[in-house]
Write a protein that holds these residues in place. Structure first.
Motif, short mmCIF file in Angstrom:
data_model
loop_
_atom_site.label_atom_id
_atom_site.label_comp_id
_atom_site.label_asym_id
_atom_site.label_seq_id
_atom_site.Cartn_x
_atom_site.Cartn_y
_atom_site.Cartn_z
N ASP A 2 -1.65 1.12 -5.15
CA ASP A 2 -1.10 2.48 -5.09
C ASP A 2 -0.50 2.76 -3.72
O ASP A 2 -0.99 2.26 -2.70
CB ASP A 2 -2.19 3.51 -5.37
CG ASP A 2 -2.69 3.46 -6.80
OD1 ASP A 2 -1.94 2.99 -7.66
OD2 ASP A 2 -3.83 3.88 -7.04
N LYS A 3 0.53 3.56 -3.73
CA LYS A 3 1.15 4.00 -2.47
C LYS A 3 0.22 5.01 -1.80
O LYS A 3 -0.34 5.87 -2.47
CB LYS A 3 2.50 4.65 -2.79
CG LYS A 3 3.26 5.06 -1.56
CD LYS A 3 4.58 5.69 -1.96
CE LYS A 3 5.37 6.14 -0.79
NZ LYS A 3 4.74 7.16 0.01
N ILE A 4 0.06 4.88 -0.52
CA ILE A 4 -0.78 5.82 0.22
C ILE A 4 0.00 7.12 0.38
O ILE A 4 1.17 7.11 0.78
CB ILE A 4 -1.15 5.26 1.61
CG1 ILE A 4 -1.93 3.96 1.48
CG2 ILE A 4 -1.96 6.28 2.39
CD1 ILE A 4 -2.18 3.27 2.80
N SER A 5 -0.65 8.24 0.08
CA SER A 5 -0.03 9.55 0.25
C SER A 5 -0.68 10.27 1.42
O SER A 5 -1.90 10.22 1.59
CB SER A 5 -0.21 10.40 -1.01
OG SER A 5 0.50 9.84 -2.07
N GLN A 28 1.13 8.42 10.75
CA GLN A 28 1.02 7.65 9.50
C GLN A 28 1.12 6.14 9.75
O GLN A 28 0.52 5.35 9.04
CB GLN A 28 2.13 8.05 8.53
CG GLN A 28 2.06 9.48 8.06
CD GLN A 28 3.26 9.83 7.21
OE1 GLN A 28 3.27 9.53 6.03
NE2 GLN A 28 4.27 10.43 7.81
N PHE A 31 -1.89 3.65 9.99
CA PHE A 31 -2.50 3.15 8.76
C PHE A 31 -1.82 1.89 8.24
O PHE A 31 -2.37 1.19 7.40
CB PHE A 31 -2.49 4.23 7.68
CG PHE A 31 -3.39 5.40 7.98
CD1 PHE A 31 -4.69 5.42 7.49
CD2 PHE A 31 -2.96 6.45 8.76
CE1 PHE A 31 -5.54 6.49 7.77
CE2 PHE A 31 -3.79 7.53 9.05
CZ PHE A 31 -5.08 7.54 8.55
N CYS A 53 -8.91 6.59 12.19
CA CYS A 53 -8.16 5.36 12.01
C CYS A 53 -7.65 4.97 13.39
O CYS A 53 -7.01 5.78 14.07
CB CYS A 53 -6.97 5.58 11.06
SG CYS A 53 -5.88 4.14 10.94
N TYR A 68 -10.19 12.41 3.54
CA TYR A 68 -9.62 11.90 2.30
C TYR A 68 -9.89 12.96 1.25
O TYR A 68 -11.05 13.26 0.95
CB TYR A 68 -10.27 10.56 1.96
CG TYR A 68 -9.57 9.81 0.86
CD1 TYR A 68 -8.30 9.28 1.07
CD2 TYR A 68 -10.16 9.64 -0.37
CE1 TYR A 68 -7.64 8.59 0.06
CE2 TYR A 68 -9.50 8.94 -1.38
CZ TYR A 68 -8.25 8.43 -1.15
OH TYR A 68 -7.59 7.74 -2.15
N ASN A 71 -7.18 12.27 -3.39
CA ASN A 71 -6.46 10.99 -3.34
C ASN A 71 -5.34 10.96 -2.30
O ASN A 71 -4.38 10.21 -2.44
CB ASN A 71 -5.90 10.63 -4.72
CG ASN A 71 -7.01 10.37 -5.71
OD1 ASN A 71 -8.04 9.80 -5.37
ND2 ASN A 71 -6.81 10.80 -6.93
N LYS A 72 -5.47 11.78 -1.27
CA LYS A 72 -4.49 11.78 -0.18
C LYS A 72 -5.22 11.72 1.15
O LYS A 72 -6.34 12.22 1.28
CB LYS A 72 -3.64 13.05 -0.21
CG LYS A 72 -2.69 13.11 -1.38
CD LYS A 72 -1.82 14.34 -1.28
CE LYS A 72 -0.89 14.35 -2.48
NZ LYS A 72 -0.07 15.54 -2.52
N ILE A 73 -4.56 11.11 2.11
CA ILE A 73 -5.07 11.12 3.48
C ILE A 73 -4.50 12.38 4.14
O ILE A 73 -3.29 12.54 4.25
CB ILE A 73 -4.63 9.86 4.23
CG1 ILE A 73 -5.33 8.64 3.63
CG2 ILE A 73 -4.91 9.99 5.73
CD1 ILE A 73 -4.85 7.31 4.16
#
Length: 96
Positions: A2-5, A28, A31, A53, A68, A71-73
């Protein structure tokens, strides 16, 4: 995979840029570092888990505080801090 959002509060982003000279857009990239370190922020995790991070960007080692959620950072702070750089170098066994 999955693409990180990512998401953030734009007001906090502007404050972070003034205080630490780092935008959340730039944050961003920490990450994307394959050798990034993710660590729990035990000092500030009261209502929900917070994390750090430590990741390398074009500039240096960037420390990003985040949660988190959904489902998003969600980025809540970022800066080029000596402590984060030390942790990154120690964990990745980088010797000076």
């Amino acid at each position: 995979m999955d693409k990180i959002s990512f998401e953030w509060d734009e007001r906090k982003n502007l404050l972070n840029q003034k205080k630490h000279d780092v935008s959340f857009e730039e944050a961003q990239y920490a990450f994307m570092d394959a050798e990034r370190i993710i660590a729990r922020d035990i000092e500030h995790s009261s209502r929900e888990e917070r994390y750090y991070c430590f990741g390398k960007t074009d500039e240096n080692i960037l420390t990003v505080r985040f949660i988190y959620r959904n489902n998003k950072i969600r980025i809540i702070g970022a800066g080029y801090w000596r402590k984060g750089k030390k942790i990154y170098e120690k964990e990745n066994k980088i010797h000076k």
